[in-house]
Write a protein that holds these residues in place. Structure first.
Motif, short mmCIF file in Angstrom:
data_model
loop_
_atom_site.label_atom_id
_atom_site.label_comp_id
_atom_site.label_asym_id
_atom_site.label_seq_id
_atom_site.Cartn_x
_atom_site.Cartn_y
_atom_site.Cartn_z
N MET A 1 0.82 -1.21 0.00
CA MET A 1 0.00 0.00 0.00
C MET A 1 0.87 1.27 0.00
O MET A 1 1.93 1.28 0.61
CB MET A 1 -0.89 0.03 1.26
CG MET A 1 -2.09 -0.90 1.17
SD MET A 1 -3.20 -0.38 -0.15
CE MET A 1 -4.63 -1.37 0.20
N TRP A 3 0.69 5.78 0.22
CA TRP A 3 -0.11 6.76 0.96
C TRP A 3 -0.13 8.14 0.33
O TRP A 3 0.93 8.70 0.04
CB TRP A 3 0.45 6.90 2.38
CG TRP A 3 0.24 5.68 3.20
CD1 TRP A 3 1.08 4.60 3.30
CD2 TRP A 3 -0.87 5.42 4.05
NE1 TRP A 3 0.54 3.68 4.16
CE2 TRP A 3 -0.65 4.15 4.65
CE3 TRP A 3 -2.04 6.13 4.39
CZ2 TRP A 3 -1.55 3.57 5.54
CZ3 TRP A 3 -2.93 5.55 5.28
CH2 TRP A 3 -2.69 4.30 5.84
N VAL A 21 -7.41 3.24 -6.01
CA VAL A 21 -7.60 1.90 -5.45
C VAL A 21 -6.77 0.89 -6.25
O VAL A 21 -6.07 0.05 -5.68
CB VAL A 21 -9.10 1.52 -5.46
CG1 VAL A 21 -9.30 0.05 -5.09
CG2 VAL A 21 -9.89 2.43 -4.52
N LYS A 24 -3.22 0.90 -5.47
CA LYS A 24 -2.94 0.63 -4.05
C LYS A 24 -2.57 1.88 -3.26
O LYS A 24 -1.66 1.86 -2.40
CB LYS A 24 -1.83 -0.40 -3.90
CG LYS A 24 -2.15 -1.77 -4.47
CD LYS A 24 -1.04 -2.73 -4.05
CE LYS A 24 -1.38 -4.18 -4.27
NZ LYS A 24 -1.71 -4.52 -5.67
N VAL A 26 -3.67 4.50 -0.52
CA VAL A 26 -4.61 4.81 0.55
C VAL A 26 -4.64 6.34 0.69
O VAL A 26 -3.61 7.00 0.68
CB VAL A 26 -4.17 4.19 1.90
CG1 VAL A 26 -5.21 4.46 2.97
CG2 VAL A 26 -3.93 2.71 1.74
N TYR A 47 -15.24 2.68 0.41
CA TYR A 47 -13.84 2.26 0.26
C TYR A 47 -13.18 2.11 1.64
O TYR A 47 -12.26 2.87 1.97
CB TYR A 47 -13.05 3.30 -0.54
CG TYR A 47 -13.56 3.56 -1.94
CD1 TYR A 47 -13.25 2.67 -2.97
CD2 TYR A 47 -14.31 4.68 -2.23
CE1 TYR A 47 -13.70 2.91 -4.27
CE2 TYR A 47 -14.76 4.93 -3.52
CZ TYR A 47 -14.46 4.04 -4.54
OH TYR A 47 -14.90 4.30 -5.81
N GLU A 49 -11.03 0.21 2.88
CA GLU A 49 -9.58 -0.05 2.92
C GLU A 49 -8.76 1.13 2.42
O GLU A 49 -7.60 1.28 2.79
CB GLU A 49 -9.23 -1.26 2.04
CG GLU A 49 -9.89 -2.57 2.45
CD GLU A 49 -9.50 -2.96 3.86
OE1 GLU A 49 -8.31 -2.80 4.20
OE2 GLU A 49 -10.39 -3.41 4.61
N ASN A 50 -9.33 1.93 1.53
CA ASN A 50 -8.53 2.97 0.85
C ASN A 50 -8.78 4.39 1.33
O ASN A 50 -8.16 5.32 0.83
CB ASN A 50 -8.75 2.89 -0.66
CG ASN A 50 -8.08 1.68 -1.26
OD1 ASN A 50 -8.60 0.57 -1.11
ND2 ASN A 50 -6.93 1.87 -1.87
#
Ligand SMILES: [Zn+2]
Length: 252
Positions: A1, A3, A21, A24, A26, A47, A49-50
């Motif tokens: 992931m 950022w 997304v 990957k 976030v 979303y 997770e993101n």
């Protein structure tokens, strides 16, 4: 992931969010006002997770006192969902045509409102996502110190080297925006940010040159920084990611 720690995700198109997304990324989604806060909470459901949610009132938004109170209440109520507080800070832009008295009064009101959010952040141990420019560090640092806050994020901060040193010495983080690609002056400032305090952001959909900002621009920022520091892009991304987790107090 990867950022993007400061992004106005409620203003992104669906395609832009889907692209983040897919790659990957976030997104640290910061609110401007109540309307964007509500959108943000809906985005978080879509979303989980993101999206990381930050709630606050943007300092450049001419909001009412009631709206600020409403936001503080929402933070209390939904703090189970929150990752932090933001975008909050001190008004800096849009001062043209104002007298020095008016400017002082605007800064003072801004500092009072900021203090309410800082107090809430301290009470619930939530990270702060801050809008602070130039000399306003001198207003903000004493407020943070007063509440024992370390490790706040100064998003897209640019100012004097002396201020940068004060931020770093006080244990805070600074995120770098895609502006480094189009603005040499900003890039020169960013060179002084120690790698262990550096995060990446897009501040999307803020435009850079002719291009509309999107979360995946963090990869361009990482490339420029990695080249300057003489390291691999993946390494730069890993360092920024580790700093982000520290900032978010993940795993504490
Ligand atoms: Zn912003």
């Amino acid at each position: 992931m990867y950022w993007d720690i400061h992004c106005h995700a409620d203003r992104l198109t669906e395609d832009e969010m889907e692209e983040a997304v897919k790659r990957k990324v976030v997104v640290g989604a910061v609110a401007m006002d109540m309307e964007s806060a509500r959108k943000m909470l809906r985005l978080k459901e879509r979303y989980p997770e993101n999206i990381r949610v930050f709630l606050g009132i943007h300092p450049e938004v001419e909001g009412s006192q009631e709206e600020a109170e409403e936001m503080l209440n929402l933070i209390e109520k939904r703090r189970d969902l929150l990752d932090g507080i933001g975008e909050v800070g001190i008004p800096y832009f849009y001062m043209e045509g104002k007298s020095s008295e008016e400017r002082k009064a605007i800064k003072k009101r801004g500092a009072e409102l900021l203090e309410r959010f800082v107090e809430t952040a301290a009470r619930y141990d939530l990270p702060l996502n801050l809008h602070v420019v130039g000399d306003d560090v001198g207003i903000v640092l004493p407020i943070l110190e007063g509440y024992g806050i370390r490790g706040a994020l100064f998003h897209w901060y640019e100012g004097g080297d002396e201020h940068l040193k004060r931020l770093v010495d006080a244990g805070h983080f600074i995120s770098v925006s895609p502006e480094i690609v189009t603005n040499q002056h900003y890039f020169d400032f960013v060179k002084g940010i120690p790698l262990e305090r550096l995060l990446l952001e897009s501040d999307a959909p803020c435009p850079y040159g002719e291009e509309r900002g999107v979360p995946t621009m963090i990869f361009q920022v990482a490339e420029s920084l990695a080249e300057y520091h003489g390291i691999e892009v993946e390494k730069l991304l890993r360092i920024a990611g580790e700093n982000t987790l520290k900032y978010l107090r993940a795993g504490e």
